[in-house]
Design a protein around this motif. Structure first.
Motif, PDB file in Angstrom:
ATOM      1  N   LYS A 251      -0.676   3.775   2.135  1.00  0.00           N
ATOM      2  CA  LYS A 251      -1.541   3.824   3.322  1.00  0.00           C
ATOM      3  C   LYS A 251      -2.050   2.433   3.689  1.00  0.00           C
ATOM      4  O   LYS A 251      -2.247   2.127   4.870  1.00  0.00           O
ATOM      5  N   VAL A 252      -2.286   1.574   2.683  1.00  0.00           N
ATOM      6  CA  VAL A 252      -2.690   0.189   2.973  1.00  0.00           C
ATOM      7  C   VAL A 252      -1.616  -0.484   3.820  1.00  0.00           C
ATOM      8  O   VAL A 252      -1.907  -1.130   4.842  1.00  0.00           O
ATOM      9  N   ASP A 253      -0.365  -0.343   3.405  1.00  0.00           N
ATOM     10  CA  ASP A 253       0.740  -0.956   4.152  1.00  0.00           C
ATOM     11  C   ASP A 253       0.850  -0.356   5.557  1.00  0.00           C
ATOM     12  O   ASP A 253       1.053  -1.086   6.534  1.00  0.00           O
ATOM     13  N   LEU A 254       0.695   0.959   5.658  1.00  0.00           N
ATOM     14  CA  LEU A 254       0.813   1.636   6.948  1.00  0.00           C
ATOM     15  C   LEU A 254      -0.274   1.172   7.918  1.00  0.00           C
ATOM     16  O   LEU A 254       0.016   0.834   9.078  1.00  0.00           O
ATOM     17  N   LEU A 259      -2.345  -2.280  12.493  1.00  0.00           N
ATOM     18  CA  LEU A 259      -3.225  -3.339  13.007  1.00  0.00           C
ATOM     19  C   LEU A 259      -2.397  -4.508  13.541  1.00  0.00           C
ATOM     20  O   LEU A 259      -2.720  -5.079  14.598  1.00  0.00           O
ATOM     21  N   ALA A 260      -1.338  -4.856  12.817  1.00  0.00           N
ATOM     22  CA  ALA A 260      -0.482  -5.960  13.251  1.00  0.00           C
ATOM     23  C   ALA A 260       0.158  -5.647  14.602  1.00  0.00           C
ATOM     24  O   ALA A 260       0.291  -6.532  15.464  1.00  0.00           O
ATOM     25  N   SER A 261       0.521  -4.374  14.820  1.00  0.00           N
ATOM     26  CA  SER A 261       1.122  -3.987  16.101  1.00  0.00           C
ATOM     27  C   SER A 261       0.127  -4.103  17.252  1.00  0.00           C
ATOM     28  O   SER A 261       0.522  -4.226  18.411  1.00  0.00           O
ATOM     29  N   TRP A 262      -1.181  -4.076  16.924  1.00  0.00           N
ATOM     30  CA  TRP A 262      -2.223  -4.262  17.955  1.00  0.00           C
ATOM     31  C   TRP A 262      -2.569  -5.738  18.152  1.00  0.00           C
ATOM     32  O   TRP A 262      -3.403  -6.075  18.979  1.00  0.00           O
ATOM     33  N   CYS A 266      -5.140  -9.283   9.641  1.00  0.00           N
ATOM     34  CA  CYS A 266      -5.838  -8.701   8.499  1.00  0.00           C
ATOM     35  C   CYS A 266      -5.151  -9.143   7.218  1.00  0.00           C
ATOM     36  O   CYS A 266      -4.028  -9.647   7.240  1.00  0.00           O
ATOM     37  N   ILE A 267      -5.836  -8.956   6.098  1.00  0.00           N
ATOM     38  CA  ILE A 267      -5.204  -9.149   4.793  1.00  0.00           C
ATOM     39  C   ILE A 267      -5.048  -7.780   4.142  1.00  0.00           C
ATOM     40  O   ILE A 267      -5.839  -6.865   4.408  1.00  0.00           O
ATOM     41  N   SER A 268      -4.007  -7.641   3.320  1.00  0.00           N
ATOM     42  CA  SER A 268      -3.795  -6.410   2.553  1.00  0.00           C
ATOM     43  C   SER A 268      -4.134  -6.684   1.096  1.00  0.00           C
ATOM     44  O   SER A 268      -3.962  -7.808   0.608  1.00  0.00           O
ATOM     45  N   TYR A 269      -4.585  -5.636   0.401  1.00  0.00           N
ATOM     46  CA  TYR A 269      -4.970  -5.808  -1.004  1.00  0.00           C
ATOM     47  C   TYR A 269      -4.757  -4.485  -1.730  1.00  0.00           C
ATOM     48  O   TYR A 269      -5.351  -3.474  -1.375  1.00  0.00           O
ATOM     49  N   HIS A 270      -3.901  -4.491  -2.768  1.00  0.00           N
ATOM     50  CA  HIS A 270      -3.720  -3.280  -3.572  1.00  0.00           C
ATOM     51  C   HIS A 270      -3.098  -3.635  -4.917  1.00  0.00           C
ATOM     52  O   HIS A 270      -2.676  -4.776  -5.156  1.00  0.00           O
TER      53      HIS A 270
END
Length: 705
Positions: A251-254, A259-262, A266-270
């Protein structure tokens, strides 16, 4: 150092002097001084202080007053480094010892501790696995053993970590110095567990208020992912900077891709990222190069970024403790922030999967152990990934394999070790002749932890369905009594319709005081008023708060400080919302939301113009119920019933119904579940689980009269 040597030797400076010298403050925050006084008197203790409440100073100041070194046990390497760097910048001799250092580097710092070169040393909990490390500490004068994030000690806490469990025995091995445990979130059950695991000696216990009046909590029901996206887009548009918590890496990746498509950075973290990737992402967010983080719940512990204006939970968290800790990462600067959970009951399946993975049954643990016996080489070692073990031991949930191995290691049956050059760990059988049928497990403890975790999720779902004030519900969950509606959450906003009219003389004076507070905390330029502070800080000042933000900015010295101290924060939040709706105040959004007077507001403040407002009202009585005479006999009977149910269920009484709910049941005498649901504090979950016997008792009592 023996227990006798561990007794307080006399302070090398006073707490107030240390505060001024190293931190530049002249006053402590609410709750800090009492805690520090207890610590410097030599007592063991347990401190529960909310995020942003100044918890770190509670052990840093005593460390500067004591003659020896203070060991600070901290779970996150990035957090340790941030705190040590901040202390060194202030001239404090501090360092850290964790897995990033080689043994020679650790030994060099231990030698420095023996020579008295450090006042604070941050240590990762896994260091206490090594006897060599414990032996080296015996020659160090340890004045204080401070355990941060102490909820990790408790199996009933929301972030239990097995490495923390050995800290109680480690204390004994280094001579049992004075010990204080600190955390931001802990229920009464967790607090008792912490004290028992550490065997604290006649400890003091200080629990600061959990209230976060600047946070506007909301839970929004959503049917599908598209609805979640709509809310996320609206919140980002309005508030710019924040954290979006997701339950899984997928879900983090999704969400990050959405957000990138908008065009939103952002940064992702998992947990699927490498250590270096996670550290880099965290640093990018903290340094404000990017305004939004999309992360699993591992992100945020100790994150010191004050301007987080929103926290979104993409799915329901597994516990109220986890939810409130993560929500508390918003608005750490004291200004207004929003925390919204996007609730779909179907998402509870993910949390149930996690609970299954964290709590393998005794049968599953034995399956894993048998597989290890079958696969062990001549050195009694097994080199298999968790996925391999799950597949071949017929375990459906890979997480359960990791949890099962942890339980076996804790029982002394196996040990886990790193394998050089590979991203996997090896397993060594410590009792290779022990057959599976002779494996002794504490099955009652295993079952109890599983039941507790499911109760936590159940409480979280219950909160989502509750129609009472969000913050009030949470405070009651943590054991606080005599709470009042916050006036700032979605439920309070729904109920604070109030009445639109001209003010009474008393109300007119109150509004003028509120507006003068806004003016006093603004600049007046050629073009009118310019904001310097946000609504949250202004309300804190008017209410007479002693928070760090107020004292550091010397706002307690303003003539308007405490002018409305007789009003609750909930009422003031509602009042300021009405002032904004009527155009008397304006909030300008930028890096920070700053509140100013409008031209109309200035005229009202000066008494040159009349006005009308939608006045905040008290919480409305339950719909459709008439108030009856309060009968103390019935109230006592309901309390007795609650006690019996709590004992049967093995839960604290307040988790069934609070005193306020029992008072409402006594006062309004609902005849059925539908009418009882209009009472704040009774949600769908409790109506099904606990309400029926209370309604039966009310009916029986009325029939007797």
């Amino acid at each position: 150092m023996t227990e006798e040597q561990g007794k307080r030797k006399g302070l090398i400076k006073t707490p107030t002097a240390a505060l001024k010298e190293y931190f530049g403050f002249s006053k402590f925050l609410d709750g800090q001084e009492e805690v520090i006084s207890e610590i410097v008197s030599g007592k063991d203790g347990l401190v529960v202080m909310p995020t942003g409440g100044g918890k770190s100073l509670c052990f840093q100041i005593p460390a500067l007053c004591f003659p020896g070194v203070t060991l600070v046990i901290s779970p996150l390497i990035a957090l340790m480094k941030d705190q040590v760097d901040a202390l060194v910048t202030r001239g404090v001799s501090a360092t850290l010892i964790n897995s990033t250092l080689s043994w020679p580097e650790q030994k060099e710092r231990l030698d420095g501790m023996r020579r008295g070169e450090f006042k604070l040393v941050y240590v990762a909990p896994e260091r206490f696995r090594a006897e060599s490390f414990l032996n080296a500490l015996r020659d160090v004068e340890v004045s204080l053993f401070a355990i941060d994030e102490a909820h990790c000690l408790s199996q009933w806490g929301h972030d239990f970590r097995p490495d923390y469990l050995r800290l109680g025995k480690s204390l004994e091995k280094i001579g049992r110095p004075q010990c204080v445990a600190l955390t931001a979130t802990a229920t009464p059950v967790v607090r008792n567990d912490i004290k028992n695991v550490l065997k604290l000696r006649q400890p003091f216990e200080r629990v600061s208020g959990f209230s976060r009046p600047n946070l506007s909590l909301a839970i929004t029901a959503v049917d599908k992912a598209a609805h979640k996206d709509e809310r996320i887009r609206a919140i980002i548009s309005a508030h710019k900077t924040g954290i979006i918590y997701c339950a899984t890496r997928k879900k983090v990746d999704l969400v990050s891709e959405t957000l990138a498509s908008w065009g939103v950075k952002c940064i992702s973290y998992h947990g699927g990222m490498s250590d270096s990737e996670r550290v880099k992402a965290q640093e990018i967010f903290i340094s404000k190069k990017v305004g939004i983080a999309v992360a699993t719940n591992a992100f945020g512990m100790g994150i010191d970024r004050g301007d987080v204006r929103f926290v979104i939970h993409y799915e329901i968290p597994g516990s109220v403790e986890a939810y409130y800790q993560e929500a508390g990462r918003a608005g750490r600067d004291g200004e207004a922030a929003v925390c919204e959970m996007l609730f779909n009951y179907a998402d509870t399946r993910t949390q149930e999967f996690f609970i299954d993975g964290a709590n393998p049954s005794a049968a599953v643990i034995r399956q894993i152990y048998q597989y290890l016996l079958n696969e062990a080489d001549d050195n009694h070692e097994v080199f298999r990934t968790l996925e391999d073990i799950a597949e071949n031991a017929d375990v459906k949930n890979t997480m359960a394999v990791g949890s099962g191995l942890t339980i076996l290691a804790r029982g002394g049956f196996i040990e886990r070790f790193d394998v050089q050059g590979r991203r996997m760990r090896g397993t060594r059988l410590l009792k290779p002749d022990l057959l599976t049928r002779n494996l002794v497990l504490d099955e009652s403890a295993i079952e109890e932890k599983d039941a507790r975790d499911r109760e936590k999720l159940k409480a979280m779902v219950e909160m989502c369905y509750s129609r009472s004030c969000r913050q009030q519900w949470i405070l009651t969950y943590f054991g606080e009594e005599d709470t009042s509606p916050c006036g700032n959450c979605d439920m309070c906003r729904d109920r604070s319709a109030g009445d639109y009219r001209a003010p009474t003389a008393e109300e007119r004076l109150m509004v003028r005081k509120a507006l003068s507070g806004v003016a006093r905390m603004s600049r007046r330029g050629a073009n009118g008023w310019e904001g310097k502070f946000g609504k949250g800080r202004i309300i804190q000042m008017l209410a007479g708060s002693k928070s760090q933000e107020i004292l550091t900015a010397k706002l307690d010295q303003l003539s308007t400080y405490g002018l409305l101290a007789d009003k609750t924060t909930g009422y003031l939040n509602s009042l300021f919302r009405s002032l904004a709706d009527e155009g008397l105040v304006i909030t300008i959004t930028g890096d920070y939301p700053l509140m100013t007077l409008s031209a109309k507001g200035e005229r009202v403040m000066s008494g040159k113009e009349e006005f009308q407002l939608k006045w905040p009202g008290e919480t409305a009585k339950p719909v459709g119920l008439d108030e009856k005479d309060f009968d103390p006999q019935l109230f006592g009977m309901l309390k007795d019933l609650r006690y019996k149910l709590a004992k049967q269920e093995g839960v604290p009484q307040y988790l069934i119904f609070s005193n306020k709910v029992l008072e409402a049941l006594t006062k309004y005498l609902p005849s059925d579940a539908q009418s009882a649901l209009t009472i704040p504090g009774i949600g769908e979950g409790k109506a099904q689980t606990y309400l029926p016997p209370f309604l039966e008792m009310i009916r029986t009592f009325q029939a007797m009269k």
